[in-house]
Design a protein around this motif. Structure first.
Motif, mmCIF file in Angstrom:
data_model
loop_
_atom_site.group_PDB
_atom_site.id
_atom_site.type_symbol
_atom_site.label_atom_id
_atom_site.label_comp_id
_atom_site.label_asym_id
_atom_site.label_seq_id
_atom_site.Cartn_x
_atom_site.Cartn_y
_atom_site.Cartn_z
ATOM 1 N N SER A 1 6.462 4.744 13.007
ATOM 2 C CA SER A 1 7.155 5.771 12.237
ATOM 3 C C SER A 1 7.847 5.155 11.023
ATOM 4 O O SER A 1 7.815 5.703 9.920
ATOM 5 C CB SER A 1 8.191 6.487 13.106
ATOM 6 O OG SER A 1 7.612 7.005 14.284
ATOM 7 N N ASP A 2 8.490 3.997 11.236
ATOM 8 C CA ASP A 2 9.157 3.311 10.124
ATOM 9 C C ASP A 2 8.148 2.790 9.105
ATOM 10 O O ASP A 2 8.406 2.805 7.902
ATOM 11 C CB ASP A 2 10.001 2.146 10.653
ATOM 12 C CG ASP A 2 11.475 2.508 10.757
ATOM 13 O OD1 ASP A 2 11.822 3.687 10.576
ATOM 14 O OD2 ASP A 2 12.287 1.597 11.009
ATOM 15 N N LEU A 3 6.996 2.304 9.581
ATOM 16 C CA LEU A 3 5.986 1.789 8.648
ATOM 17 C C LEU A 3 5.483 2.894 7.736
ATOM 18 O O LEU A 3 5.313 2.698 6.528
ATOM 19 C CB LEU A 3 4.818 1.165 9.421
ATOM 20 C CG LEU A 3 5.122 -0.110 10.199
ATOM 21 C CD1 LEU A 3 3.832 -0.672 10.799
ATOM 22 C CD2 LEU A 3 5.767 -1.170 9.311
ATOM 23 N N TRP A 4 5.233 4.071 8.303
ATOM 24 C CA TRP A 4 4.785 5.208 7.497
ATOM 25 C C TRP A 4 5.854 5.564 6.465
ATOM 26 O O TRP A 4 5.561 5.704 5.275
ATOM 27 C CB TRP A 4 4.484 6.407 8.389
ATOM 28 C CG TRP A 4 4.159 7.671 7.621
ATOM 29 C CD1 TRP A 4 5.039 8.500 7.003
ATOM 30 C CD2 TRP A 4 2.855 8.219 7.379
ATOM 31 N NE1 TRP A 4 4.384 9.532 6.403
ATOM 32 C CE2 TRP A 4 3.040 9.386 6.611
ATOM 33 C CE3 TRP A 4 1.568 7.853 7.746
ATOM 34 C CZ2 TRP A 4 1.977 10.191 6.204
ATOM 35 C CZ3 TRP A 4 0.506 8.649 7.338
ATOM 36 C CH2 TRP A 4 0.711 9.799 6.569
ATOM 37 N N SER A 5 7.082 5.708 6.932
ATOM 38 C CA SER A 5 8.171 6.103 6.035
ATOM 39 C C SER A 5 8.383 5.078 4.934
ATOM 40 O O SER A 5 8.632 5.432 3.776
ATOM 41 C CB SER A 5 9.474 6.298 6.817
ATOM 42 O OG SER A 5 9.372 7.396 7.696
ATOM 43 N N PHE A 6 8.274 3.779 5.300
ATOM 44 C CA PHE A 6 8.489 2.757 4.279
ATOM 45 C C PHE A 6 7.348 2.742 3.267
ATOM 46 O O PHE A 6 7.567 2.478 2.084
ATOM 47 C CB PHE A 6 8.643 1.373 4.906
ATOM 48 C CG PHE A 6 8.929 0.317 3.872
ATOM 49 C CD1 PHE A 6 10.142 0.324 3.192
ATOM 50 C CD2 PHE A 6 7.986 -0.643 3.553
ATOM 51 C CE1 PHE A 6 10.396 -0.621 2.211
ATOM 52 C CE2 PHE A 6 8.236 -1.588 2.581
ATOM 53 C CZ PHE A 6 9.452 -1.586 1.902
ATOM 54 N N ALA A 7 6.125 3.017 3.706
ATOM 55 C CA ALA A 7 5.002 3.099 2.764
ATOM 56 C C ALA A 7 5.242 4.240 1.771
ATOM 57 O O ALA A 7 5.039 4.081 0.560
ATOM 58 C CB ALA A 7 3.702 3.322 3.518
ATOM 59 N N CYS A 8 5.700 5.396 2.278
ATOM 60 C CA CYS A 8 6.015 6.528 1.395
ATOM 61 C C CYS A 8 7.159 6.172 0.451
ATOM 62 O O CYS A 8 7.126 6.486 -0.747
ATOM 63 C CB CYS A 8 6.389 7.751 2.217
ATOM 64 S SG CYS A 8 5.027 8.467 3.165
ATOM 65 N N CYS A 9 8.175 5.497 0.998
ATOM 66 C CA CYS A 9 9.322 5.070 0.207
ATOM 67 C C CYS A 9 8.888 4.136 -0.921
ATOM 68 O O CYS A 9 9.266 4.332 -2.085
ATOM 69 C CB CYS A 9 10.329 4.382 1.120
ATOM 70 S SG CYS A 9 11.597 3.410 0.289
ATOM 71 N N SER A 10 8.094 3.123 -0.604
ATOM 72 C CA SER A 10 7.650 2.148 -1.594
ATOM 73 C C SER A 10 6.873 2.814 -2.721
ATOM 74 O O SER A 10 7.074 2.534 -3.907
ATOM 75 C CB SER A 10 6.784 1.071 -0.939
ATOM 76 O OG SER A 10 7.497 0.402 0.069
#
Length: 328
Positions: free
Chosen positions: A256-265
């Motif tokens: 979940s964090d990996l997805w969110s961080f990819a969107c964030c980046s």
């Protein structure tokens, strides 16, 4: 002016030098920010002196009677203890740690339980980040100045370094501490326009991984977070979020964090959300898009796209520009 009487568990992070022993904290009468996890007050007077003298300090006050606040407080205290032990092991002082992980400046600097107006409270002390030159990304995500500056290669490279620092910090949380932030959103990322750095806040919505090396910590908490619905959410959270309004608990894992961080980046480096061409932020919309398309391909005319074809075309032009930089 209000006063918080410190009762127990006053804990400062390893790198701090305290101005004076704290038995009480004087705060403003009114909170300047409120959220699901508490209210934020300005502190009258300095707290520590390893940051510039002009630094203002704030305290996030959470009512102890609320179970969610207690859970968040225990989690963040546990994480702080692990960070301190890791720093000692690595022999890192404040300057070294902040050089390697600048986004960690957003982590609470001290924790306490106390009493405010006859009620038990939990609290987190941290700098007032605006006094250090930072602004919430949520305030500037649609700012033309921020977006246009990305066309300057020097600015873009500087911001890319800032995003890489965020990546290292997220990696430290997930890999070293088995901690899932779980609440990545434009409001939890703060940006410094002059030095192009980002910091990360809102750790009290996170939880520990259950299948990590630190089982004795992970088993203390259920892998759930509470957060507001927003566009960087992973699909599995978005699916549950569509059935809730306002604040709600959601199950999360490290993916979940990996997805969110990819969107964030992507958002930080392009100035737009990776799915802003969709007609709505929903699990159904994302699922239908990904079933028939490989992101970020666009097929105008599909019903799950924005009705304004011009916005889809602008997104496509944006991708073409950034592909030249070979990071997509």
């Amino acid at each position: 002016m209000k006063q918080i009487k410190i009762t127990t568990d006053l804990t400062f992070m390893q790198w701090h030098m305290v101005q004076q022993p704290l038995e009480e904290i004087n705060i403003a009468d009114d909170a300047f920010a409120k959220g699901g996890y508490g209210s934020v007050y300005e502190i009258n007077g300095p707290i520590v002196h390893n940051l510039p003298e002009e630094t203002k300090w704030v305290v996030k006050v959470c009512r102890a009677a609320t179970e969610i606040n207690k859970d968040g407080f225990e989690r963040i205290k546990t994480l702080a203890g692990e960070v301190i032990k890791w720093q000692v092991k690595k022999n890192y002082d404040f300057d070294t740690f902040m050089f390697l992980y600048p986004p960690f400046l957003g982590f609470p600097q001290a924790f306490f339980t106390g009493e405010l107006e006859g009620e038990e409270v939990y609290g987190y002390i941290m700098p007032e980040f605006r006094s250090l030159g930072y602004v919430p990304f949520a305030d500037i995500e649609n700012d033309e100045t921020y977006i246009e500056a990305l066309s300057d290669e020097k600015v873009f490279d500087a911001r890319l370094k800032g995003v890489c620092s965020l990546s290292r910090t997220m990696g430290l949380l997930l890999d070293e501490f088995n901690f899932i932030h779980g609440d990545l959103k434009p409001e939890s990322i703060w940006f410094h326009p002059r030095i192009n750095k980002y910091i990360l806040i809102d750790y009290d919505g996170g939880t520990f991984r259950q299948n990590g090396l630190q089982q004795f910590i992970a088993n203390l908490f259920e892998p759930k977070i509470m957060g507001a619905i927003q566009g960087w959410l992973a699909p599995e959270i978005l699916k549950e979020a569509n059935n809730n309004t306002g604040m709600a608990r959601f199950k999360v894992n490290w993916k979940s964090d990996l997805w969110s961080f990819a969107c964030c980046s992507f958002h930080l480096l392009t100035g737009c959300s990776p799915f802003q061409f969709l007609s709505e932020d929903s699990y159904k919309s994302q699922k239908r898009y990904l079933k028939f398309n490989e992101w970020p391909s666009l097929q105008n005319g599909q019903e799950y796209f924005l009705y304004k074809d011009s916005e889809a075309l602008e997104f496509e032009e944006l991708l073409c520009t950034h592909r030249k930089r070979e990071y997509l």
